[in-house]
Every structure is written in structure tokens, then in C-alpha cells.
Design a protein around this motif. Structure first.
Motif, PDB file in Angstrom:
ATOM      1  N   ASN A  80       0.834  -1.191   0.000  1.00 55.55           N
ATOM      2  CA  ASN A  80       0.000   0.000   0.000  1.00 55.55           C
ATOM      3  C   ASN A  80       0.874   1.249   0.000  1.00 55.55           C
ATOM      4  OD1 ASN A  80      -1.975   1.992   0.444  1.00 55.55           O
ATOM      5  ND2 ASN A  80      -1.860   1.711   2.656  1.00 55.55           N
ATOM      6  N   THR A  81       0.832   1.966  -1.100  1.00 57.63           N
ATOM      7  CA  THR A  81       1.567   3.225  -1.186  1.00 57.63           C
ATOM      8  C   THR A  81       0.650   4.424  -1.364  1.00 57.63           C
ATOM      9  OG1 THR A  81       1.803   2.873  -3.572  1.00 57.63           O
ATOM     10  CG2 THR A  81       3.650   2.175  -2.174  1.00 57.63           C
ATOM     11  N   ASN A  82      -0.641   4.190  -1.649  1.00 59.51           N
ATOM     12  CA  ASN A  82      -1.451   5.341  -2.064  1.00 59.51           C
ATOM     13  C   ASN A  82      -2.935   5.259  -1.728  1.00 59.51           C
ATOM     14  OD1 ASN A  82      -2.246   3.385  -3.876  1.00 59.51           O
ATOM     15  ND2 ASN A  82      -1.490   4.436  -5.709  1.00 59.51           N
ATOM     16  N   LEU A  83      -3.335   4.426  -0.768  1.00 59.35           N
ATOM     17  CA  LEU A  83      -4.752   4.359  -0.423  1.00 59.35           C
ATOM     18  C   LEU A  83      -5.290   5.724  -0.021  1.00 59.35           C
ATOM     19  CD1 LEU A  83      -7.427   2.906   0.227  1.00 59.35           C
ATOM     20  CD2 LEU A  83      -6.486   2.404   2.507  1.00 59.35           C
ATOM     21  N   GLY A  84      -4.577   6.415   0.870  1.00 58.88           N
ATOM     22  CA  GLY A  84      -5.039   7.727   1.313  1.00 58.88           C
ATOM     23  C   GLY A  84      -5.099   8.726   0.172  1.00 58.88           C
ATOM     24  N   ILE A  85      -4.101   8.684  -0.699  1.00 56.18           N
ATOM     25  CA  ILE A  85      -4.087   9.571  -1.861  1.00 56.18           C
ATOM     26  C   ILE A  85      -5.317   9.330  -2.722  1.00 56.18           C
ATOM     27  CG2 ILE A  85      -2.893  10.060  -4.036  1.00 56.18           C
ATOM     28  CD1 ILE A  85      -0.255   9.477  -2.529  1.00 56.18           C
ATOM     29  N   LEU A  86      -5.614   8.076  -2.991  1.00 60.18           N
ATOM     30  CA  LEU A  86      -6.757   7.743  -3.842  1.00 60.18           C
ATOM     31  C   LEU A  86      -8.074   8.135  -3.187  1.00 60.18           C
ATOM     32  CD1 LEU A  86      -5.435   4.301  -5.077  1.00 60.18           C
ATOM     33  CD2 LEU A  86      -5.905   6.276  -6.537  1.00 60.18           C
ATOM     34  N   LEU A  87      -8.195   7.927  -1.885  1.00 58.29           N
ATOM     35  CA  LEU A  87      -9.428   8.309  -1.189  1.00 58.29           C
ATOM     36  C   LEU A  87      -9.671   9.813  -1.276  1.00 58.29           C
ATOM     37  CD1 LEU A  87      -9.195   6.043   1.980  1.00 58.29           C
ATOM     38  CD2 LEU A  87     -11.003   5.962   0.255  1.00 58.29           C
ATOM     39  N   LEU A  88      -8.601  10.596  -1.246  1.00 51.42           N
ATOM     40  CA  LEU A  88      -8.748  12.048  -1.334  1.00 51.42           C
ATOM     41  C   LEU A  88      -8.913  12.521  -2.778  1.00 51.42           C
ATOM     42  CD1 LEU A  88      -6.072  13.160   1.286  1.00 51.42           C
ATOM     43  CD2 LEU A  88      -8.545  13.452   1.495  1.00 51.42           C
ATOM     44  N   CYS A  89      -8.200  11.891  -3.693  1.00 54.32           N
ATOM     45  CA  CYS A  89      -8.202  12.382  -5.072  1.00 54.32           C
ATOM     46  C   CYS A  89      -9.376  11.883  -5.902  1.00 54.32           C
ATOM     47  CB  CYS A  89      -6.889  12.010  -5.758  1.00 54.32           C
ATOM     48  SG  CYS A  89      -5.454  12.922  -5.126  1.00 54.32           S
ATOM     49  N   ALA A  90      -9.958  10.742  -5.546  1.00 58.23           N
ATOM     50  CA  ALA A  90     -11.058  10.203  -6.356  1.00 58.23           C
ATOM     51  C   ALA A  90     -12.272  11.134  -6.403  1.00 58.23           C
ATOM     52  CB  ALA A  90     -11.452   8.816  -5.859  1.00 58.23           C
ATOM     53  N   PRO A  91     -12.749  11.676  -5.276  1.00 59.27           N
ATOM     54  CA  PRO A  91     -13.863  12.622  -5.367  1.00 59.27           C
ATOM     55  C   PRO A  91     -13.508  13.881  -6.166  1.00 59.27           C
ATOM     56  CG  PRO A  91     -13.649  11.806  -3.130  1.00 59.27           C
ATOM     57  CD  PRO A  91     -12.415  11.379  -3.867  1.00 59.27           C
ATOM     58  N   LEU A  92     -12.260  14.336  -6.050  1.00 62.04           N
ATOM     59  CA  LEU A  92     -11.833  15.507  -6.808  1.00 62.04           C
ATOM     60  C   LEU A  92     -11.838  15.206  -8.306  1.00 62.04           C
ATOM     61  CD1 LEU A  92      -8.790  16.639  -4.623  1.00 62.04           C
ATOM     62  CD2 LEU A  92     -11.080  17.646  -4.647  1.00 62.04           C
ATOM     63  N   ALA A  93     -11.366  14.010  -8.665  1.00 55.72           N
ATOM     64  CA  ALA A  93     -11.326  13.634 -10.075  1.00 55.72           C
ATOM     65  C   ALA A  93     -12.731  13.543 -10.657  1.00 55.72           C
ATOM     66  CB  ALA A  93     -10.600  12.301 -10.234  1.00 55.72           C
ATOM     67  N   ARG A  94     -13.647  12.955  -9.908  1.00 56.26           N
ATOM     68  CA  ARG A  94     -15.024  12.858 -10.395  1.00 56.26           C
ATOM     69  C   ARG A  94     -15.650  14.241 -10.514  1.00 56.26           C
ATOM     70  NH1 ARG A  94     -19.234   9.485 -11.403  1.00 56.26           N
ATOM     71  NH2 ARG A  94     -21.316  10.126 -10.716  1.00 56.26           N
ATOM     72  N   ALA A  95     -15.428  15.090  -9.539  1.00 60.25           N
ATOM     73  CA  ALA A  95     -15.994  16.440  -9.573  1.00 60.25           C
ATOM     74  C   ALA A  95     -15.424  17.251 -10.727  1.00 60.25           C
ATOM     75  CB  ALA A  95     -15.713  17.149  -8.250  1.00 60.25           C
ATOM     76  N   ALA A  96     -14.150  17.010 -11.069  1.00 62.34           N
ATOM     77  CA  ALA A  96     -13.501  17.785 -12.122  1.00 62.34           C
ATOM     78  C   ALA A  96     -14.105  17.535 -13.490  1.00 62.34           C
ATOM     79  CB  ALA A  96     -12.007  17.468 -12.153  1.00 62.34           C
ATOM     80  N   GLU A  97     -14.855  16.444 -13.655  1.00 63.93           N
ATOM     81  CA  GLU A  97     -15.508  16.145 -14.931  1.00 63.93           C
ATOM     82  C   GLU A  97     -16.751  16.998 -15.164  1.00 63.93           C
ATOM     83  OE1 GLU A  97     -14.479  11.337 -14.850  1.00 63.93           O
ATOM     84  OE2 GLU A  97     -16.544  12.064 -14.662  1.00 63.93           O
ATOM     85  N   GLU A  98     -17.297  17.539 -14.088  1.00 66.86           N
ATOM     86  CA  GLU A  98     -18.577  18.240 -14.186  1.00 66.86           C
ATOM     87  C   GLU A  98     -18.385  19.677 -14.686  1.00 66.86           C
ATOM     88  OE1 GLU A  98     -21.291  16.524 -13.738  1.00 66.86           O
ATOM     89  OE2 GLU A  98     -20.090  14.775 -13.185  1.00 66.86           O
ATOM     90  N   ASP A  99     -19.464  20.234 -15.222  1.00 63.23           N
ATOM     91  CA  ASP A  99     -19.419  21.590 -15.757  1.00 63.23           C
ATOM     92  C   ASP A  99     -19.744  22.659 -14.713  1.00 63.23           C
ATOM     93  OD1 ASP A  99     -18.697  20.704 -18.272  1.00 63.23           O
ATOM     94  OD2 ASP A  99     -20.760  20.568 -18.980  1.00 63.23           O
ATOM     95  N   ALA A 100     -20.108  22.244 -13.507  1.00 65.87           N
ATOM     96  CA  ALA A 100     -20.358  23.196 -12.420  1.00 65.87           C
ATOM     97  C   ALA A 100     -19.037  23.604 -11.789  1.00 65.87           C
ATOM     98  CB  ALA A 100     -21.267  22.561 -11.375  1.00 65.87           C
ATOM     99  N   PRO A 101     -19.004  24.727 -11.040  1.00 71.38           N
ATOM    100  CA  PRO A 101     -17.788  25.074 -10.294  1.00 71.38           C
ATOM    101  C   PRO A 101     -17.314  23.883  -9.464  1.00 71.38           C
ATOM    102  CG  PRO A 101     -19.352  26.870 -10.195  1.00 71.38           C
ATOM    103  CD  PRO A 101     -20.071  25.730 -10.862  1.00 71.38           C
ATOM    104  N   LEU A 102     -16.023  23.725  -9.359  1.00 70.53           N
ATOM    105  CA  LEU A 102     -15.474  22.515  -8.749  1.00 70.53           C
ATOM    106  C   LEU A 102     -15.968  22.315  -7.322  1.00 70.53           C
ATOM    107  CD1 LEU A 102     -13.643  20.095  -9.211  1.00 70.53           C
ATOM    108  CD2 LEU A 102     -11.719  21.455  -8.407  1.00 70.53           C
ATOM    109  N   SER A 103     -16.051  23.381  -6.530  1.00 67.10           N
ATOM    110  CA  SER A 103     -16.510  23.230  -5.144  1.00 67.10           C
ATOM    111  C   SER A 103     -17.949  22.744  -5.094  1.00 67.10           C
ATOM    112  CB  SER A 103     -16.370  24.552  -4.393  1.00 67.10           C
ATOM    113  OG  SER A 103     -17.130  25.570  -5.022  1.00 67.10           O
ATOM    114  N   ASP A 104     -18.789  23.236  -6.000  1.00 66.75           N
ATOM    115  CA  ASP A 104     -20.178  22.782  -6.055  1.00 66.75           C
ATOM    116  C   ASP A 104     -20.253  21.330  -6.516  1.00 66.75           C
ATOM    117  OD1 ASP A 104     -20.930  25.315  -5.300  1.00 66.75           O
ATOM    118  OD2 ASP A 104     -21.494  25.956  -7.325  1.00 66.75           O
ATOM    119  N   ALA A 105     -19.464  21.002  -7.527  1.00 61.59           N
ATOM    120  CA  ALA A 105     -19.458  19.631  -8.034  1.00 61.59           C
ATOM    121  C   ALA A 105     -18.961  18.666  -6.966  1.00 61.59           C
ATOM    122  CB  ALA A 105     -18.584  19.543  -9.275  1.00 61.59           C
TER     123      ALA A 105
END
Length: 284
Positions: A80-105
């Protein structure tokens, strides 16, 4: 309205954030200046590369991104080198796909988990088997017969785990600690990788590290936070002595078996968030 980012862009920014974090001198962690905790930077470079495609898979749910990233990492490096990284970055990555402001997404993503998210995140945690995981009285990840809603599980763990807390407070630490520290470091004239070091130190000295708390207890985690705040107070990262001071503390933490891994995870996520905002034309 902000424009969503394609998967290739998200994957590239994620890899860049992971690699930038490795270039920075972060006391107690693995970095370009020194290995530690039976791990070397090559493990993390490989992990970033293989976990980027599932993390950035367009349309994938958060749980699938985390599980896919963990599975790819475990197959590639065997630890395990990146479980915490993935847990934090996965919601950001999904939100970044949306057309709404990132904080709202991001708010919508955190409010929209379904049963598959919980099942996949719990499976990813079991697969990664992070150090000091232990067992919980309620919503234990080893209980495969009764998987709770992801939001409920994160709320249960939030008082003892900073990453779980992020799922309940809208990733507040990234905005109030990480992005502010990054902006302040740049304002003082620092350039990368020292701006990244500044972000890591902001987390290390502001909040007790959850990884240390899991392995050594909350009192030890708070003691490390307080010691770091005292030991590094007034340190100017622009001065030549900064490397020696930080490496000395790095050796002390590693000799004691103390790894502020959650601080490193939040550092990666901060860099990822900031570059996502920039790529979308939003102010960090």
C-alpha cells in the motif's frame, strides 16, 4: 460556467501531483532526498502511473476509482503506497468532470454516494490493509456482511481519521490549510519543490497525523504535531540550512518509526486540487 476536464487531463494532473510530492523534502515520509519505512520513491512513481487510469476513468463512481487504483497499485508494487491519496483524489477527479464550479461539483459528489461506492471503498481498504487499521465497534471494514452507507462510515471514523473527516466536511482541510499554505509559500518567493514542502509542513504542524494516530495512538500523534511546530518554528525554507534542518528531523522521525503519511496524502491532494482549479480556469 466552468468546463469539465477530460480523463486524460485529470490523469496527467494526478500523476504530476504525485510526482511533485515525491520531489519535496517531507520529514518522516518517503521523498527524493531519502527513502524510509521499507519503501523507496520508485514504488510511488510506479503507483502513480498505474493508478492514474482508474482514478481518472470518466464517468466512474468514486468507489470504483479508489478500488481500481488500489488493485492496480497492489499488482504493480505489492504494497500500500497510495490508499489515502486515492481516497482524497477520487472525489476531486469525479468532480472535475462536471461543468459546475469545482466546489459545487465536489459537494454533489460527496452527497451522492450509493451502495457500490461503499462496497468498493471498503474492498479497497481491505486490499490495501493500511498499517494500524485495527477494528471499529461499528462500520468495521472487515465486516463484509453488513456494508454501511459510505457517508455513515466516514462520519463514524471522522473523529479519529482526517481523511474520513474530509468526506464529511467538504474537504475543508484542502482549502483552509493546503491551498492557503501553497499560496503563502509562493507569495514569499518560494518555488517548487519548496512550495510543496511548505504545504506538507502546514499539515504536519497544524493537525495530528491520522497515520501516526492509527499506529501509535492519538496522544503520540498530537505530540508529534506539537514537536514539529516547535522544532520547525521560524524555519525559512529559502535559506541554505533548511535542507539540513529538515533532514535531521526526517532521520529522527524515521528512527522512531513515525510516518506522517496522512500529511503526505493531503499534500498530494492539495497539489491535485490546485492544478484542477487552474485547468478549469477557476481561482485556487
Amino acid at each position: 460556467m466552468s468546463a469539465g476536464l477530460p480523463a486524460a487531463t485529470v490523469a496527467g494532473l494526478y500523476r504530476a501531483a504525485c510526482l511533485a510530492e515525491l520531489d519535496a523534502l517531507k520529514p518522516g515520509n518517503v521523498h527524493a532526498y531519502a527513502p524510509g519505512h521499507r519503501m523507496v520513491t520508485a514504488d510511488f512513481v510506479t503507483s502513480a502511473e498505474v493508478s492514474a487510469p482508474p482514478l481518472a476513468a470518466r464517468g466512474a463512481r468514486v468507489g470504483a476509482r479508489v478500488r481500481g487504483g488500489v488493485e492496480a497499485t497492489m499488482e504493480a508494487v505489492g504494497q500500500n503506497t497510495n490508499l489515502g491519496i486515492l481516497l482524497l483524489c477520487a472525489p476531486l477527479a469525479r468532480a472535475a468532470e462536471e461543468d459546475a464550479p469545482l466546489s459545487d461539483a465536489l459537494s454533489s459528489v460527496l452527497a451522492g454516494f450509493d451502495a457500490s461506492d461503499a462496497s468498493d471503498v471498503f474492498a479497497a481498504i481491505r486490499r490495501a490493509n493500511p498499517g494500524g487499521l485495527g477494528q471499529a465497534a461499528r462500520h468495521d471494514v472487515t465486516d463484509t456482511a453488513a456494508v454501511p452507507p459510505l457517508r455513515d462510515a466516514m462520519e463514524e471514523a471522522a473523529p479519529r481519521d482526517r481523511i474520513a473527516r474530509a468526506y464529511t466536511d467538504g474537504f475543508a482541510d484542502l482549502f483552509t490549510i493546503g491551498l492557503r499554505a501553497l499560496a503563502k509559500a509562493r507569495e514569499t518567493g518560494l518555488a517548487a519543490p519548496w512550495t510543496t514542502t511548505a504545504v506538507h509542513l502546514a499539515y504536519l504542524t497544524t493537525v495530528p497525523d491520522s497515520h501516526i494516530a492509527r499506529k501509535h495512538g492519538p496522544d503520540r500523534a498530537e505530540a508529534v504535531r506539537a514537536e514539529a511546530a516547535t522544532r520547525l518554528r521560524g524555519l525559512d525554507l529559502a535559506q541554505d540550512n533548511a535542507v539540513a534542518v529538515l533532514l535531521d528531523y526526517d532521520r529522527a522521525l524515521k528512527a522512531a518509526g513515525l510516518n506522517p503519511g496522512t500529511s503526505a496524502d493531503f499534500t498530494v491532494a492539495t497539489l491535485f486540487l490546485e492544478t484542477l482549479l487552474c485547468a478549469r480556469g477557476e481561482a485556487a
